[in-house]
Each structure stands twice: as structure tokens, then as C-alpha cells.
Design a protein around this motif. Structure first.
Motif, PDB file in Angstrom:
ATOM      1  N   PRO A 283       0.760  -1.448  -0.266  1.00 17.62           N
ATOM      2  CA  PRO A 283       0.479   0.237  -0.028  1.00 17.62           C
ATOM      3  C   PRO A 283       0.825   1.507  -0.006  1.00 17.62           C
ATOM      4  CG  PRO A 283      -0.983  -1.311   1.139  1.00 17.62           C
ATOM      5  CD  PRO A 283       0.529  -2.449   1.226  1.00 17.62           C
ATOM      6  N   GLU A 284       1.868   1.954   0.061  1.00 20.00           N
ATOM      7  CA  GLU A 284       2.850   2.570   0.585  1.00 20.00           C
ATOM      8  C   GLU A 284       3.855   2.787  -0.061  1.00 20.00           C
ATOM      9  OE1 GLU A 284       4.664  -1.110   2.525  1.00 20.00           O
ATOM     10  OE2 GLU A 284       3.311  -0.314   2.558  1.00 20.00           O
ATOM     11  N   PHE A 285       3.291   1.944  -1.506  1.00 18.81           N
ATOM     12  CA  PHE A 285       4.245   2.393  -2.584  1.00 18.81           C
ATOM     13  C   PHE A 285       3.674   3.301  -3.560  1.00 18.81           C
ATOM     14  CE2 PHE A 285       6.131  -2.665  -3.145  1.00 18.81           C
ATOM     15  CZ  PHE A 285       6.886  -1.695  -1.883  1.00 18.81           C
ATOM     16  N   PHE A 286       2.030   3.262  -2.904  1.00 16.46           N
ATOM     17  CA  PHE A 286       1.145   4.448  -3.788  1.00 16.46           C
ATOM     18  C   PHE A 286       1.159   5.842  -3.513  1.00 16.46           C
ATOM     19  CE2 PHE A 286      -0.723   0.528  -4.373  1.00 16.46           C
ATOM     20  CZ  PHE A 286      -1.390  -0.150  -6.096  1.00 16.46           C
ATOM     21  N   GLU A 287       0.414   7.188  -3.944  1.00 16.22           N
ATOM     22  CA  GLU A 287       0.869   8.074  -3.423  1.00 16.22           C
ATOM     23  C   GLU A 287       0.232   8.449  -4.456  1.00 16.22           C
ATOM     24  OE1 GLU A 287       0.464  10.405  -1.361  1.00 16.22           O
ATOM     25  OE2 GLU A 287       1.623  10.001   0.215  1.00 16.22           O
ATOM     26  N   GLY A 300       8.439   6.190 -11.619  1.00 16.16           N
ATOM     27  CA  GLY A 300       7.272   5.345 -11.346  1.00 16.16           C
ATOM     28  C   GLY A 300       5.633   5.080 -12.490  1.00 16.16           C
ATOM     29  N   SER A 301       4.961   5.152 -12.270  1.00 19.33           N
ATOM     30  CA  SER A 301       3.769   5.092 -13.109  1.00 19.33           C
ATOM     31  C   SER A 301       2.416   5.756 -12.546  1.00 19.33           C
ATOM     32  CB  SER A 301       2.975   3.583 -13.953  1.00 19.33           C
ATOM     33  OG  SER A 301       2.524   4.188 -14.199  1.00 19.33           O
ATOM     34  N   THR A 302       1.942   6.803 -13.164  1.00 15.12           N
ATOM     35  CA  THR A 302       0.357   7.839 -12.739  1.00 15.12           C
ATOM     36  C   THR A 302      -0.500   6.958 -13.694  1.00 15.12           C
ATOM     37  OG1 THR A 302       2.030   9.517 -12.262  1.00 15.12           O
ATOM     38  CG2 THR A 302      -0.397   9.440 -12.515  1.00 15.12           C
ATOM     39  N   TRP A 368      -0.421   7.609  -7.676  1.00 16.09           N
ATOM     40  CA  TRP A 368       1.248   7.451  -8.737  1.00 16.09           C
ATOM     41  C   TRP A 368       1.837   5.950  -7.615  1.00 16.09           C
ATOM     42  CZ3 TRP A 368       6.372   6.788  -6.258  1.00 16.09           C
ATOM     43  CH2 TRP A 368       7.205   6.997  -6.763  1.00 16.09           C
ATOM     44  N   LEU A 369       2.765   5.115  -8.743  1.00 15.98           N
ATOM     45  CA  LEU A 369       3.190   4.262  -8.287  1.00 15.98           C
ATOM     46  C   LEU A 369       4.338   4.112  -8.354  1.00 15.98           C
ATOM     47  CD1 LEU A 369       2.871   1.305  -7.006  1.00 15.98           C
ATOM     48  CD2 LEU A 369       2.255   0.703  -9.313  1.00 15.98           C
ATOM     49  N   LEU A 374       7.899  -2.842  -6.736  1.00 17.38           N
ATOM     50  CA  LEU A 374       6.791  -3.823  -7.197  1.00 17.38           C
ATOM     51  C   LEU A 374       7.312  -5.556  -7.424  1.00 17.38           C
ATOM     52  CD1 LEU A 374       6.517  -4.515 -10.533  1.00 17.38           C
ATOM     53  CD2 LEU A 374       4.940  -2.516 -10.101  1.00 17.38           C
ATOM     54  N   HIS A 375       6.520  -6.202  -6.794  1.00 17.53           N
ATOM     55  CA  HIS A 375       6.702  -7.965  -7.067  1.00 17.53           C
ATOM     56  C   HIS A 375       6.027  -8.140  -8.399  1.00 17.53           C
ATOM     57  CE1 HIS A 375       9.532  -8.256  -3.486  1.00 17.53           C
ATOM     58  NE2 HIS A 375       8.795  -7.226  -3.347  1.00 17.53           N
ATOM     59  N   LEU A 376       6.292  -8.839  -8.857  1.00 21.88           N
ATOM     60  CA  LEU A 376       5.722 -10.535  -9.224  1.00 21.88           C
ATOM     61  C   LEU A 376       5.968 -11.688  -9.300  1.00 21.88           C
ATOM     62  CD1 LEU A 376       7.474  -8.950 -12.851  1.00 21.88           C
ATOM     63  CD2 LEU A 376       5.225  -8.255 -11.849  1.00 21.88           C
ATOM     64  N   PHE A 377       4.769 -12.220  -9.497  1.00 19.53           N
ATOM     65  CA  PHE A 377       4.529 -13.629  -8.753  1.00 19.53           C
ATOM     66  C   PHE A 377       3.825 -14.602  -9.815  1.00 19.53           C
ATOM     67  CE2 PHE A 377       4.040 -10.856  -5.002  1.00 19.53           C
ATOM     68  CZ  PHE A 377       5.398 -11.355  -4.751  1.00 19.53           C
ATOM     69  N   ASP A 378       4.392 -15.901  -9.740  1.00 20.76           N
ATOM     70  CA  ASP A 378       4.632 -17.030 -11.278  1.00 20.76           C
ATOM     71  C   ASP A 378       2.241 -17.113 -10.750  1.00 20.76           C
ATOM     72  OD1 ASP A 378       4.006 -19.446 -11.956  1.00 20.76           O
ATOM     73  OD2 ASP A 378       5.861 -19.031 -12.926  1.00 20.76           O
TER      74      ASP A 378
END
Length: 435
Positions: A283-287, A300-302, A368-369, A374-378
Motif C-alpha cells: 500500500p505504501e508504494f502508492f501516493e 513510477g507510473s501515474t 502515483w505508483l 513492485l513484485h511479480l509472482f508466478d
């Protein structure tokens, strides 16, 4: 003090079900280890195997390099603190603490019993309560009495079985602090079972995450949080939990329910050849995009989203975004929820916003992220495709060094305090003699 080594421990009951399945952990002398996981994961069973209250089906248990599989609990020199305190209501606090010493008939003189009990009472701030009965104590004081009984035994290790679960939230916070400080001062090897996120993240040198009797990952709290080994650990550790979003990678972008997200090329490459991945975002990766520094924005990406509602907590606020997953993804989220002992994982994204943000529910807003984190999971195996094992190991090594320094500082401070008390005592005695 003691080192404890678990080597391929297995516990099977009569129906053949492995409550503990091939667990190996090396616990160093003086280390504080937390066993955490959902109900039924085997954490309490594992603790009872260490203390000798559960037989070991297969594997080996070593205390100070001595194999103790067949040793009775009383011969392992381990002290256990139970969830229900296990105090004797008819005995005073003094006699409750002294009980294990009285049990070893003839081993301790009255002077030694008094010295050990008063010393433990001083450590736990129970000196003023020694002549009271348990019924007249608060929950926190009763738990301290239970810990005092463990301290006087001068055991090689302390084993805690969810000791704070009967206390209210405020007392739990106070007792966490007291247990942490006590363990630093005494430097006694400790194994602590809990299902509480905060206890796991704040108390332990390392945390062992269990699922269905199997060890998923053991590392420092920070490594578990920043470099989880799989989907289960990532979802179990952290509050609020990590968000999981189904995504595909097209043209170097993540196509998600939140829109197209730019991600670093090295992370995108980890997901090559996979039709669908699960994106893990704390959650804290957002703003609020309006509050992000211009220098930070390119990392990041908006995206635009409408929050269902926000929760203002004073120092920060949470926002909630719903999304509609495909049926197969919904099933995946439901399976993960069951593994984590939760009713469901709602198709919802939780974002942490600055307290100053004016974003409110029902309004379209720009979020904004930070896509670097972020992590990518199989989606099938749950493996964390973006985990940096080397960086994770460095976090645990750093935590170990910091902990050793904290323990040394605590011992020096206590030694200085004792010396000061001795000087004060001598000074008081000389004044008395002079008068």
C-alpha cells in the motif's frame, strides 16, 4: 544459554497427517526466533516438540549440539511461558515465581531462592507485588509473573506460546516492549510462537513463516517484508496486506485492472514467457500524484482511479479501489485467502496516502505508483520472480549485526546501573556508620 538445531523434523499423528513436515532451522545462542503462520500451520506443535511435550516422528533435535530426541522435558533445561499464564491462585507472586526452585528439592538454599526471585521481580518490575495473589493482578502483571518463573529457572532457552493473546491491544504493546528489553538484557535464546503480525515484525531477530507444516522462509523481518520468497509470505507479512493484481506484459508495460503501468525493463524481463503474472504492491508504494516530488515521478507510473472511500488515521490515510478480476484470477485469490486463514481476498487495492491528500471516495483521482518496488509472482507456483536473494541476505546480515550491538549496549547499561547501585549502597552504609 543454548543453541538449538532442528534437522528435518517431522511430526505425524495417527492418521498420517504431517503437522510438521521436514523443518530445519539453526537457532544461534542468544537469538530471538519467531514462529508465525495461520491457524493449523504447525507452529505450536513445533514449539512443543522442542520442549519435549510432543514426540518427534522423525528428524533430529539438538540443544547445544547434544541430540535430545529421547530426553524428558525436565532434562532439557528449557523454560516455557504459556498463553494462559498457568499460575497457582492460592500462592503469592513470590511463591509462584519460586515454584520451580522449590520443585528441585534440596538444590537451592533459601538465600539463593530469595536472591533469584527478588532479582527476577526487579527485572520485571514486580517488587511491589510479591505478596499479592494472582487474582489481584492485571493481565499484564500475571504474564510478568509467568515470565519471572521462567527467568529464575536459569534455563538455556525461553519458549513462548502466544503469551500475549489474552491481553488487550494496549497491554500487548506494553508487554511486547518488556519482553524485547528483557531478552536483550538476559541474552537468552528465545523461540516465540504468535499469529500477530506486529509481534512477529517487532520482536524477532529472524522470523520463520510456516504454512501447512512446512517452512516457507526464515529471515529478518525486513527481508521477509522487502524480499518475500513467494506469494504466501508476501501476503501473510505486512498490515495492511500486500495488494495482488493480475497482469500481462505487453510492450514492456504491465496491463492491469488499474491501467497500463510502466515498469523497469529488468523486472519486465523476469516475467517473459508467462501469460499471466500476479503483481504484488505494498500500500505504501502508492501516493497522491499531486504530492509526489517531480524528481521522483519518473521512477513510477501515474494512473487514474476512483476510490470507493478513504480512512483518515491522523498521520496517514488509506484509500480503497475495487477491481473486477477474471473468474480464474478470483479463484486464485480465494485459494490464497484460504491458505492465509482469511475468509477472502477481496478484489480490492489498498493505497496509503499522505494525511495532507485531498483525495476522497467517489472522485476520479490521479494516483502515483513506485514501480521500482513492485513484485511479480508466478500465478501457478507462487514463486517471486523478482526476488533479489543477495539483497535479502544482506538485510538479514545487517539486522543480525545491529541486534548484537543492541544486546551489548543493553548489557553494558545494566552493568553500569548495578555498579552505580553498589556505590550508592556503600555510600549509604558509610553515612549510617558515621552517624
Amino acid at each position: 544459554m543454548a543453541s538449538i538445531r532442528l534437522k528435518n523434523l517431522v511430526k505425524k499423528y495417527g492418521d498420517g497427517f504431517p503437522a510438521v513436515n521436514d523443518i530445519s532451522i539453526d537457532i544461534e545462542d542468544g537469538e530471538f526466533i519467531i514462529l508465525v503462520g495461520p491457524s493449523g500451520c504447525g507452529k505450536s506443535t513445533l514449539l512443543r516438540m522442542i520442549v519435549g511435550l510432543e514426540d518427534i516422528t522423525s528428524g533430529d533435535l539438538y540443544i547445544n549440539d547434544e541430540r535430545v530426541n529421547s530426553k524428558a522435558p525436565r532434562d532439557r533445561n528449557l523454560a516455557m511461558v504459556f498463553q494462559n499464564y498457568a499460575l497457582y491462585p492460592h500462592l503469592t507472586v513470590y511463591e509462584n515465581i519460586a515454584f520451580p526452585l522449590r520443585l528441585a528439592k534440596g538444590k537451592h538454599s533459601e538465600e539463593e531462592v530469595d536472591r533469584l526471585v527478588t532479582g527476577a521481580a526487579e527485572t520485571l518490575e514486580l517488587t511491589d507485588h510479591l505478596q499479592r495473589k494472582p487474582a489481584n493482578l492485571s493481565g499484564g502483571q500475571r504474564q510478568r509473573v509467568a515470565m519471572g518463573r521462567a527467568i529464575v529457572r536459569q534455563a538455556d532457552a525461553f519458549l513462548f506460546d502466544e503469551p500475549l493473546s489474552n491481553l488487550d491491544a494496549k497491554l500487548r504493546g506494553q508487554m511486547r516492549s518488556e519482553i524485547s528489553q528483557m531478552q536483550r538484557r538476559l541474552g537468552t535464546t528465545s523461540v516465540y510462537v504468535t499469529h500477530d503480525q506486529t509481534e512477529a515484525m517487532t520482536l524477532g531477530d529472524r522470523v520463520a513463516v510456516l504454512k501447512k507444516g512446512e517452512l516457507q522462509q526464515i529471515a529478518s523481518p525486513r527481508e521477509l517484508y522487502e524480499q518475500p520468497v513467494n506469494l504466501f509470505v508476501a501476503g501473510f507479512i505486512g498490515s495492511p496486506s500486500m495488494n495482488f493484481l493480475p497482469a500481462t506484459i505487453e510492450g514492456g508495460k504491465l496491463q492491469t485492472a488499474l491501467g497500463a503501468l510502466d515498469i523497469p525493463a529488468d523486472r519486465a524481463a523476469k516475467a517473459e514467457g508467462r501469460k499471466v503474472v500476479l503483481v504484488g504492491v505494498r500500500p505504501e508504494f502508492f501516493e497522491d500524484a499531486k504530492l509526489v516530488d517531480e524528481a521522483k515521478k519518473p521512477h513510477g507510473s501515474t494512473f487514474t482511479a476512483t476510490l470507493t472511500h478513504t480512512e483518515w488515521l491522523g498521520n496517514e490515510q488509506y484509500g480503497y479501489i475495487n477491481f473486477d478480476p477474471a473468474p480464474e484470477v478470483r479463484e486464485l485469490l480465494n485459494n490464497l485467502a484460504r491458505e492465509m486463514d482469511a475468509d477472502e481476498l477481496r478484489p480490492q487495492v489498498v493505497v496509503t496516502l499522505d494525511a495532507a491528500s485531498r483525495i476522497r471516495g467517489g472522485r476520479e483521482s490521479e494516483i502515483w505508483l513506485d514501480t521500482r518496488k513492485l513484485h511479480l509472482f508466478d500465478a501457478e507456483t507462487g514463486e517471486n520472480l523478482t526476488r533479489d536473494a543477495e539483497a535479502g541476505a544482506a538485510l538479514t546480515a545487517e539486522a543480525s549485526e545491529e541486534r548484537a550491538e543492541e544486546i551489548e549496549n543493553a548489557r553494558q547499561a545494566e552493568s553500569a546501573q548495578h555498579e552505580q547501585s553498589a556505590v550508592t549502597g556503600r555510600s549509604g552504609g558509610s553515612h549510617a556508620a558515621a552517624s
